[in-house]
Design an enzyme around this catalytic site. Structure first.
Site, PDB file in Angstrom:
ATOM      1  CB  SER A 120       8.909  -3.254  44.375  1.00 54.93           C
ATOM      2  OG  SER A 120       9.558  -4.004  45.362  1.00 54.93           O
ATOM      3  CG  ASP A 144      12.841  -6.808  39.299  1.00 54.54           C
ATOM      4  OD1 ASP A 144      13.082  -7.688  38.463  1.00 54.54           O
ATOM      5  OD2 ASP A 144      13.550  -6.624  40.303  1.00 54.54           O
ATOM      6  CG  HIS A 294      13.981  -4.725  43.187  1.00 54.55           C
ATOM      7  ND1 HIS A 294      13.011  -5.388  42.461  1.00 54.55           N
ATOM      8  CD2 HIS A 294      13.311  -4.075  44.182  1.00 54.55           C
ATOM      9  CE1 HIS A 294      11.820  -5.166  42.981  1.00 54.55           C
ATOM     10  NE2 HIS A 294      11.974  -4.367  44.022  1.00 54.55           N
TER      11      HIS A 294
END
Length: 341
Positions: A120, A144, A294
């Site tokens: 992230s 991601d 996520h």
């Protein structure tokens, strides 16, 4: 007590974070349980740097880091980005500054061929570090995220901030309350019904600070609970800086080393635009898709660790290719190799 707390919170909003071009980041070092490499130490030539997501810390995935270290026979540094964990509270918080902090970490620890793992927020920091300082990076696993601005995720950031500020400004939970963490979770629930997200954010909530830790904007001695992040001062930074990307700075940058992208199929973070940007900046890429949102590290912990281990073990003895600065039109696109789990 409540009026005093409101006054303190109002005062803290006025306190600005000090400006520091680089900070020395706090870290933990995880070494393999067993290895064929003799005299393995902090200066091993190709260590792994694991970077957390927004409001995470070096403590977020300790067991995963230990597993990765042992499976790859490689030391793993888990680091606290500025304004997180036990690292200094300072501005600015843009990606160029965060990448400069990583470079300072590598320089101060004499690390010159690191393998990056970023999730992230940490994924974007890892990507920019590879693009700006390719001489420091051998390879990377990006979990991601994509090298583009992402205004669509600002709503998530705002919800996180609202929930955390509710704990600080409205819940009135004292540090000596035996049920302080459960009460904080209950206060956050109306903004964040997802229990996993609350658990991860609450991992940064303390009723006393770590030993020898201080903040220029948080009064840990006021008898209240506090997040280790300077939440009041980070509100704008979390919404604006974290969802942004230095497009102009990176428009001609390409990292030629091997990069594995782990994508959540139910996540909004890697769009078609993001996929195209990945092809442009990281032509030597491969994708691995997971049936996840996520929150890959929590939803698919075994799978993502195995992907990291396999990737680094496969590329362990490869020489990193020279990284160059090229325009988008000057280099061929490499079709991402996709695998699905």
């Amino acid at each position: 007590m409540f009026a005093t707390k409101i006054l303190r919170n109002a005062q803290s909003i006025k306190n600005e974070l000090p400006h520091r071009e680089v900070v020395k980041m706090a870290y933990d070092l995880h070494k393999p349980r067993s290895t064929a490499i003799r005299n393995l130490n902090e200066n091993h030539e190709e260590p792994i740097l694991f970077m957390h997501g927004i409001f995470g810390s070096k403590k977020s995935y300790v067991q995963d880091s230990k597993l990765i270290s042992s499976a790859t026979h490689t030391p793993v540094y888990t680091i606290d980005l500025r304004n997180h964990g036990e690292s200094a509270h300072a501005q600015p918080f843009d990606y160029a500054t965060l990448a400069a902090d990583v470079k300072e970490f590598c320089d101060s620890h004499k690390l010159d061929k690191v393998k990056l793992v970023g999730y992230s927020l940490g994924a974007k920091v890892s990507m920019l570090t590879a693009l700006q300082y390719p001489e420091l990076v051998k390879s990377a696993v990006i979990i991601d995220n994509a090298p583009i601005p992402q205004p669509q995720i600002q709503l998530f950031m705002k919800q996180y901030i609202k929930a955390m500020k509710t704990v600080l400004n409205e819940a009135n939970i004292s540090a000596d309350d035996k049920d302080w963490k459960n009460k904080a979770s209950a206060a956050m629930k109306r903004f964040l019904p997802n229990g996993v997200i609350r658990k991860n954010l609450l991992a940064n909530l303390v009723n006393k600070p770590p030993k020898d830790f201080d903040s220029p904007v948080i009064d840990f001695g006021d008898g209240q609970i506090h997040f280790l992040n300077p939440i009041e001062q980070m509100e704008e930074m979390a919404v604006e800086d974290v969802t942004d990307w230095p497009t102009e700075l990176t428009k001609d940058l390409v990292f030629e080393g091997p990069v594995k992208f782990i994508r959540g199929l139910k996540s909004p973070f890697i769009t078609d635009e993001g996929y195209e940007a990945i092809q442009k900046h990281f032509p030597n890429n491969e994708f691995h898709d997971l049936n996840s949102s996520h929150d890959i590290l929590d939803q698919r912990p075994t799978e993502y660790v195995k992907i990291i281990n396999d990737f680094f073990n496969i590329h362990r003895y490869e020489s990193a290719p020279d990284s160059t600065i090229l325009g988008h039109k000057d280099h061929p696109q490499t079709q991402a190799r996709r695998s699905h789990l």
